[in-house]
Design a protein around this motif. Structure first.
Motif, PDB file in Angstrom:
ATOM      1  N   ALA A  47      31.163  48.609  45.099  1.00 49.78           N
ATOM      2  CA  ALA A  47      30.498  48.161  43.879  1.00 49.78           C
ATOM      3  C   ALA A  47      30.221  46.664  43.938  1.00 49.78           C
ATOM      4  O   ALA A  47      31.055  45.890  44.412  1.00 49.78           O
ATOM      5  CB  ALA A  47      31.372  48.480  42.664  1.00 49.78           C
ATOM      6  N   PRO A  48      29.053  46.244  43.465  1.00 48.21           N
ATOM      7  CA  PRO A  48      28.787  44.815  43.367  1.00 48.21           C
ATOM      8  C   PRO A  48      29.481  44.211  42.146  1.00 48.21           C
ATOM      9  O   PRO A  48      30.132  44.916  41.372  1.00 48.21           O
ATOM     10  CB  PRO A  48      27.261  44.754  43.205  1.00 48.21           C
ATOM     11  N   HIS A  49      29.366  42.920  41.985  1.00 46.32           N
ATOM     12  CA  HIS A  49      29.816  42.191  40.789  1.00 46.32           C
ATOM     13  C   HIS A  49      31.326  42.147  40.623  1.00 46.32           C
ATOM     14  O   HIS A  49      31.825  41.935  39.512  1.00 46.32           O
ATOM     15  CB  HIS A  49      29.178  42.767  39.520  1.00 46.32           C
ATOM     16  N   ILE A  50      32.094  42.344  41.706  1.00 50.24           N
ATOM     17  CA  ILE A  50      33.531  42.132  41.652  1.00 50.24           C
ATOM     18  C   ILE A  50      33.941  41.251  42.828  1.00 50.24           C
ATOM     19  O   ILE A  50      33.215  41.161  43.823  1.00 50.24           O
ATOM     20  CB  ILE A  50      34.337  43.456  41.695  1.00 50.24           C
ATOM     21  N   ALA A  51      35.100  40.609  42.704  1.00 52.84           N
ATOM     22  CA  ALA A  51      35.663  39.842  43.816  1.00 52.84           C
ATOM     23  C   ALA A  51      36.451  40.807  44.693  1.00 52.84           C
ATOM     24  O   ALA A  51      37.340  41.515  44.203  1.00 52.84           O
ATOM     25  CB  ALA A  51      36.559  38.721  43.294  1.00 52.84           C
TER      26      ALA A  51
END
Length: 446
Positions: free
Chosen positions: A175-179
């Motif tokens: 998933a994008p938008h996470i560290a």
């Protein structure tokens, strides 16, 4: 005695939750030697009892014969051992000792009940040197070089921390938008696997969303009178739109990664009743809120009149501009722990994604009015604050829709109820902690 030494020291720490109350007893539940020699390192779990309450805290304890000047700020006190006196200190500040986190996670080690783990196919660079970030209220974060940030949970709550649970599940989905999560440390408390620390990607070339928003607000306040927010330097609307799209994508990924459910109308009514009880408490504490009660009640009534089921899922739970970072490419969402101080079961509970949307909308209001508290020209700048808030709220909601988020007319009534409930909470918080800021949440009711 070490427990007496810690009892005198722990009450002065920012992350200690029982400030202002005497300690009835302090005991060491767990004491694991991680590094022997000089310096030496021990991992402690400390149990503190106050007024019938019981809390546990985590402390990596360093011991040195002589403490260098660079560590005097971490000094706890003199510790008398069988082989003489040592200087005891908080070892998170000692980069010679904190490498145990990296080495143990890289090795997948098990040490006397402590379990060190890393994600599959992750190689951890054990040569990175640590630096403690600025003081935090409940955790301690260490940055290792430019690669990792390790959040050490000081107050321990039995169970898997939601941030570890969520970020590892989303990372498995790419998933994008996470560290990116890399590893974690855990132990068992009360027979339950419990998260002690989580290590993630360090976003070195990024900017906090709150700071970006405040820069935009300052530019607008310093602009020529009558200049629209869209034409002032540092307009934030495009970023608010991108943030809305990123939020919708995160909500989508959470739906895919975890179970979902629905709240039926009677459950929604019970939720609104909780909002009402909170409103009554707030009015009792802040009489200025009383004049707005009829308007709030109308909004709550519209929400509880809805007859459709309300979809619920895992959410962020404490979503605001301080929980997002703007990297060179996009927005990243951080800190999926949920609202601080709430029970773990409540932080893991399913809720409407509108709760997160409402939290961010309230954060825009705070960003625009934060600089007006005590400002000599607050009255003149108030229209600009209102304009900035409306512009960025609209941009965020537009981005949320573009990213796949859905807000129906029925959802709009619920969103308003979530917003007002959040503002009621903010009124009580500011009245108790920052009275000079109480005008910020009160503006939401006007």
């Amino acid at each position: 005695m070490l427990d007496e030494l810690l009892a005198a020291w722990i009450t002065r720490q920012r992350w200690f939750g029982g400030k202002g109350r005497p300690i009835d007893s302090l005991s060491i539940e767990s004491d694991v030697v991680l590094e022997a020699g000089d310096p030496s390192l021990r991992h402690l779990v400390v149990s503190v009892r106050q007024d019938g309450s019981h809390e546990r805290y985590q402390l990596p304890l360093g011991l040195r014969r002589e403490l260098p000047d660079t560590l005097t700020h971490a000094y706890i006190g003199p510790y008398q051992a069988e082989d003489g006196e040592w200087a005891a200190y908080d070892a998170v500040h000692d980069h010679e000792l904190t490498g145990w986190m990296l080495r143990s996670m890289a090795d997948g080690a098990d040490r006397a009940g402590l379990r060190f783990r890393h994600l599959p196919d992750v190689a951890i660079d054990t040569t990175q040197r640590s630096l403690v970030l600025g003081a935090e209220q409940s955790n301690t974060s260490l940055v290792f070089g430019e690669e990792y940030i390790c959040k050490l949970f000081r107050r321990l709550v039995p169970g898997v921390n939601p941030e570890l649970e969520i970020t590892t599940a989303l990372a498995a989905r790419h998933a994008p938008h996470i560290a990116q999560p890399y590893g974690w440390i855990e132990t068992d408390l009360d027979g339950v696997p419990t998260t002690l620390a989580i290590m993630q990607e360090y976003l070195s070339n990024s900017t906090d969303g709150w700071d970006l928003a405040l820069t935009s607000v300052r530019d607008l306040y310093n602009s020529l009178p009558g200049l629209p927010a869209a034409d002032a330097g540092g307009d934030f609307a495009a970023e608010a739109c991108r943030l809305g799209a990123a939020t919708a994508r995160v909500h989508h990924e959470l739906r895919e990664a975890f179970d979902t459910d629905v709240m039926d109308p009677p459950e929604v009514k019970r939720m609104v009743e909780d909002f009402r009880r909170q409103l009554g408490q707030a009015v009792a504490e802040v009489p200025e809120l009383r004049q707005y009660v009829p308007a709030v009640e109308r909004a709550y009534h519209r929400a509880e009149e809805l007859t459709a089921e309300l979809p619920v899922q895992r959410v962020h739970g404490d979503f605001h501009l301080g929980q997002v970072m703007r990297t060179t490419t996009d927005w990243v969402v951080l800190d999926f722990e949920g609202e601080p101080g709430q029970p773990l079961a409540e932080r893991r509970a399913l809720s409407s994604p509108l709760r997160d949307v409402a939290g961010m909308l309230r954060s825009f209001d705070y960003a625009s009015r934060h600089l007006l508290a005590g400002h000599a020209e607050a009255a003149r700048l108030e229209p600009k604050a209102e304009e900035w808030t409306k512009r960025n709220r609209a941009a965020f909601l537009e981005g949320y829709a573009e990213g796949g988020g859905v807000i129906t007319p029925a959802d709009a009534a619920l969103l308003r109820a979530f917003e007002l409930s959040k503002a009621v909470y903010e009124v009580m918080y500011e009245a108790r902690n920052r009275p000079a800021w109480i005008s910020i949440p009160l503006a939401a009711f006007r």
